[in-house]
Design an enzyme around this catalytic site. Structure first.
Site, PDB file in Angstrom:
ATOM      1  N   HIS A 160       0.828  -1.214   0.000  1.00  0.00           N
ATOM      2  CA  HIS A 160       0.000   0.000   0.000  1.00  0.00           C
ATOM      3  C   HIS A 160       0.859   1.260   0.000  1.00  0.00           C
ATOM      4  CE1 HIS A 160      -3.335  -2.503   2.111  1.00  0.00           C
ATOM      5  NE2 HIS A 160      -3.759  -2.204   0.903  1.00  0.00           N
ATOM      6  N   CYS A 247      -3.077   0.055   9.936  1.00  0.00           N
ATOM      7  CA  CYS A 247      -4.143  -0.747   9.340  1.00  0.00           C
ATOM      8  C   CYS A 247      -5.123  -1.350  10.335  1.00  0.00           C
ATOM      9  CB  CYS A 247      -3.549  -1.836   8.459  1.00  0.00           C
ATOM     10  SG  CYS A 247      -2.442  -2.897   9.335  1.00  0.00           S
TER      11      CYS A 247
HETATM   12  C1  CIR Z   1      -4.060  -7.755   2.801  1.00  0.00           C
HETATM   13  O1  CIR Z   1      -3.264  -8.237   2.006  1.00  0.00           O
HETATM   14  O2  CIR Z   1      -5.034  -7.116   2.433  1.00  0.00           O
HETATM   15  C2  CIR Z   1      -3.828  -7.998   4.264  1.00  0.00           C
HETATM   16  N1  CIR Z   1      -3.230  -9.267   4.441  1.00  0.00           N
HETATM   17  C3  CIR Z   1      -2.976  -6.910   4.854  1.00  0.00           C
HETATM   18  C4  CIR Z   1      -3.647  -5.568   4.846  1.00  0.00           C
HETATM   19  C5  CIR Z   1      -2.886  -4.539   5.581  1.00  0.00           C
HETATM   20  N2  CIR Z   1      -3.570  -3.297   5.488  1.00  0.00           N
HETATM   21  C6  CIR Z   1      -2.983  -2.118   5.609  1.00  0.00           C
HETATM   22  O3  CIR Z   1      -1.790  -2.014   5.800  1.00  0.00           O
HETATM   23  N3  CIR Z   1      -3.761  -1.048   5.483  1.00  0.00           N
END
Ligand code: CIR
Length: 253
Positions: A160, A247
């Site tokens: 991201h 997150c």
């Molecule tokens: C994903 O791949 O969507 C999750 N395993 C990790 C998301 C992490 N989100 C973030 O850093 N905003």
């Protein structure tokens, strides 16, 4: 009053999406203990926690940041780029409804909240594998009326935009320049992560302190030497799911 929305970890956390890191087994007990520690840090920094129950069948649903973008005037519900994550949004919409007017992007738009960096009235959206130009266009339509300008940012080699760059305060950004072009951020003081800690650019400012992972001591020292007050959290088990500190919460200031 600052409210932080969090969600408990799904028992299927080990089935999380992974893009740029290899899968290694996640110890659920350790992950849950670290998540509790993160919530304690938010409380310590003055947040009231709105703790949502786990979504048992949605492995990544602890990462609530990806489901919404919270602004003072309105909250924008996202359409996460990974299909497994699209059903995470509805329950967040319910949780947010008492606090904000809601708007929502729709297909073909895809956007993860982790790609959205709000800097005043400018909103930067990482053109990652999860977010697209259709989302930038729709966000401009929804948010332009509140004076926001939404801008797509090229990035690469990380999940991201906020893996590569986050806001420390109104003047300072923490950044890994290897993963994102700095041209959009010229008005800001850029603080580089230590080269040995490429994943250290994700920090979470809350009420004057910075929530920061214990795994990045060199970058910690850089921030501390500049006078920032940090609150360290242990989140390495959550990092195995490609998550970091921004997150796991949605902050309503
Ligand atoms: C994903 O791949 O969507 C999750 N395993 C990790 C998301 C992490 N989100 C973030 O850093 N905003």
């Amino acid at each position: 009053m600052t409210i932080a929305i969090t969600r408990d970890i799904s028992p299927r956390f080990n089935e999380c999406e992974l893009t740029h890191i290899d899968r290694s087994p996640i110890d659920l007990e350790v992950a849950c203990a670290q998540h509790r520690g993160y919530i304690e840090a938010l409380k310590e920094l003055g947040c009231d926690i709105l703790e949502l129950p786990a979504e048992p069948n949605l492995p990544d649903s602890v990462f609530v940041e990806d489901t919404a973008v919270i602004l003072p005037e309105v909250a924008l519900l996202t359409r996460p780029g990974a299909d497994s994550r699209k059903p995470e949004v509805d329950s967040i919409a319910q949780a947010l409804a008492p606090y904000r007017k809601l708007v929502r992007v729709t297909a073909p738009a895809n956007v993860d909240g982790g790609d959205v960096l709000v800097l005043g009235k400018e909103i930067f959206v990482g053109m990652s594998t999860r977010s697209n130009q259709a989302a930038v266009n729709q966000m401009n339509e929804h948010l332009g009326k509140y004076g926001y300008r939404v801008i797509g940012v090229e990035m690469h080699d990380c999940l991201h935009l906020k893996t590569a760059v986050t806001r420390v305060d109104e003047n300072n950004l923490l950044i890994n320049r290897k993963w994102v072009n700095t041209e959009h951020f010229e008005g800001y003081n850029l603080i580089d992560v230590d080269p040995d800690e490429p994943f250290a650019a994700n920090c979470l400012p809350v009420n004057g302190k910075i929530i920061f992972p214990a795994s990045f001591p060199k970058t910690y020292t850089i921030l501390e030497s500049k006078g920032f007050k940090l609150r360290v959290v242990q989140v390495d088990e959550l990092a195995k799911a490609e998550g970091a500190v921004t997150c796991c919460s949605l902050i309503l200031a």
